[in-house]
Scaffold this motif. Structure first.
Motif, PDB file in Angstrom:
ATOM      1  N   PHE A 417       0.850  -0.873   0.119  1.00 27.59           N
ATOM      2  CA  PHE A 417      -0.028   0.173   0.084  1.00 27.59           C
ATOM      3  C   PHE A 417       0.844   1.233   0.052  1.00 27.59           C
ATOM      4  O   PHE A 417       0.223   2.425   0.367  1.00 27.59           O
ATOM      5  N   LYS A 428      -9.368   5.021   1.863  1.00 28.77           N
ATOM      6  CA  LYS A 428      -8.330   4.159   1.194  1.00 28.77           C
ATOM      7  C   LYS A 428      -8.074   2.783   1.802  1.00 28.77           C
ATOM      8  O   LYS A 428      -7.774   1.841   0.894  1.00 28.77           O
ATOM      9  N   TRP A 429      -8.351   2.415   2.804  1.00 31.60           N
ATOM     10  CA  TRP A 429      -8.163   0.922   3.220  1.00 31.60           C
ATOM     11  C   TRP A 429      -9.228   0.050   2.781  1.00 31.60           C
ATOM     12  O   TRP A 429      -8.942  -0.953   2.485  1.00 31.60           O
ATOM     13  N   LEU A 432      -8.404  -0.422  -0.671  1.00 32.65           N
ATOM     14  CA  LEU A 432      -7.309  -1.653  -0.843  1.00 32.65           C
ATOM     15  C   LEU A 432      -7.943  -3.048  -0.658  1.00 32.65           C
ATOM     16  O   LEU A 432      -7.592  -3.842  -1.628  1.00 32.65           O
TER      17      LEU A 432
END
Length: 488
Positions: A417, A428-429, A432
């Protein structure tokens, strides 16, 4: 057949056909549906695969759901050698496809044909509008069960008797009941050793990732191991894990007798044992441990599945995330190193603005920044890292969460990442893990490497180096206690 069939047969379900992996033919094979004259080929494959004769007309052609396009074959040089039917049985309902009569000519076993022809049938079910899939199999068909698990089928357990049979099948397969594990690790560069390691221990239900941290002073032992690789291997060993990734066992650490009872050891205690062993290793190697920047280290994200709950330990910038049954994503840890990495990155970008500074001069001026960051290791205003410091006991994070409604756990190292590490995007996580779910670990790594190659100077995505070691472990958990597999 010599094996005794138990009734009822074992049932396995795939909850959705929406996320099927892409179909890829094994090299040298072709896939097609039934053609005139293939009836005899079907009967031949079934006799060889199941040890008994069956009539195609009676078993397949007379069925209400029969269409030639729903009977699939894998062919070698034009001759069918594997088959599966994309079927439907009324008892399962209109939305459920039924994977039927999967057979492979034993002369072609061991080439992944059962997986491939079954996946082809699942794609056909999806084309036919089916939302999910079900199958029936026998306890003794262990290779087939292993294949179905790879295809994301899960046991259907409506009774204690069937639970006992499923547990026995998993024991014979050498798999942890109720958990599916996906993992991968690869170096950031073909020219350098991978200092990441995987923790995959089905016996103890311990899983995760470790990222070795080398000292700022270069070091390699007689076997060619860097300090970071040694640190990662020590932690993997302390956890008793069977899959070490690339961080192979350093010399003098091959005794696993202290882990004869995997069910009792505590994750935090195992980390602290490895931490003490690392300190001794550094002293034996003559490392000046008084200076933190000269120490080796490792950061990590490890979980242990306890059926009703998960235990975890974490340090540094390895991350743990959980997905729940409703699709929501929970970030279990924080990137403890992010703010320090960002300061170093900003200092580097400022220096690079001076076009007159050669690269070696930039590196020299950055050393005090990196040393300052290393001094924050296990400090109250710093971050946790396994570097031999007893203060790790107070700085690493550990705890437990309930398994209720948790369906998937992700453990990743920072190489997975580093494009988004300093991103302000609050999702964002979630993005991912969405990408990992959509593509899979290896394809995600491939895509990340392509993006890195397009940005070799780290300008589009500011970061310290073009590519970093990458590791991920993903666990699929049963949706609650074992008996919750019950049919609906």
């Amino acid at each position: 057949m010599t094996q005794q069939r138990q009734l009822p047969q074992l049932v396995m379900r795939r909850a959705s056909l929406a996320d099927l992996p892409p179909f890829r033919l094994p090299e040298g094979y072709a896939c097609r549906s039934l053609q005139p004259g293939d009836e005899a080929h079907w009967e031949r494959i079934v006799k060889l695969a199941f040890g008994r004769e069956r009539s195609f007309r009676e078993s397949i052609q007379s069925h209400f759901y029969y269409r030639p396009g729903r009977v699939l074959f894998l062919c070698r040089e034009g001759i069918p050698v594997a088959t599966a039917c994309a079927w439907q049985e009324p008892e399962w309902g209109e939305d459920w496809g039924y994977l039927h009569m999967v057979g492979v000519d034993p002369a072609f076993a061991g080439q992944g044909l059962g997986y491939a022809v079954s996946l082809a049938a699942l794609h056909r079910m999806k084309e036919d509008g089916k939302a999910c899939a079900v199958l029936e199999t026998d306890d003794f068909r262990l290779p087939a069960i292993r294949t179905y698990l790879k295809l994301d089928f899960r046991p259907d357990v409506p009774s204690e008797a069937l639970l006992s049979r499923w547990k026995q099948a998993y024991r014979e397969l050498g798999l942890p009941y109720g958990v599916k594990v996906m993992s991968a690790t690869r170096p950031g560069s073909a020219a350098s050793a991978n200092e990441d390691a995987l923790v995959v221990d089905p016996e103890a239900h311990v899983y995760g990732v470790v990222d070795g941290v080398s000292a700022m002073l270069p070091y390699k032992d007689e076997a060619g191991f860097t300090g970071g690789r040694i640190a990662a291997a020590l932690l993997v060993e302390a956890l008793g894990a069977g899959d070490r990734g690339d961080a192979s066992e350093p010399p003098g650490h091959s005794d696993h007798s202290h882990h004869s009872d995997h069910s009792q050891y505590d994750l935090a205690e195992a980390v602290l044992r490895a931490n003490a062993a690392l300190m001794q290793h550094m002293l034996d190697a003559g490392v000046d441990v008084a200076a933190k920047w000269k120490r080796w280290g490792a950061v990590f994200a490890i979980v242990r599945w306890r059926r009703t709950h998960l235990e975890y330990v974490q340090a540094g910038d390895c991350m743990l995330l959980a997905r729940y049954r409703d699709g929501s994503v929970r970030t279990l840890t924080r990137n403890q190193v992010a703010e320090f990495d960002l300061k170093a990155l900003q200092a580097k970008q400022q220096l690079l603005k001076d076009d007159t500074l050669p690269a070696e001069k930039v590196s020299q001026r950055l050393k005090p920044v990196f040393k300052c960051n290393r001094d924050k290791a296990n400090a109250p205003d710093g971050y946790a890292v396994m570097n031999g410091d007893p203060a790790l006991a107070y700085t690493m994070e550990y705890g437990r969460i309930s398994c209720a409604n948790v369906v998937r756990i992700y453990a990743v190292t920072d190489g997975m990442f580093h494009f988004i590490e300093n991103d302000d995007d609050p999702r964002k996580w979630e993005k991912l893990v969405d990408a990992l779910d959509e593509r899979g670990i290896e394809p995600y790594m491939d895509e990340l490497e392509r993006e890195e190659a397009l940005d070799p100077d780290c300008e589009r995505h500011p970061r310290h180096k073009k590519s970093d070691d990458k590791s991920a472990v993903i666990l699929d958990l049963p949706n609650g206690p074992e008996t919750s597999f019950a049919r609906s």
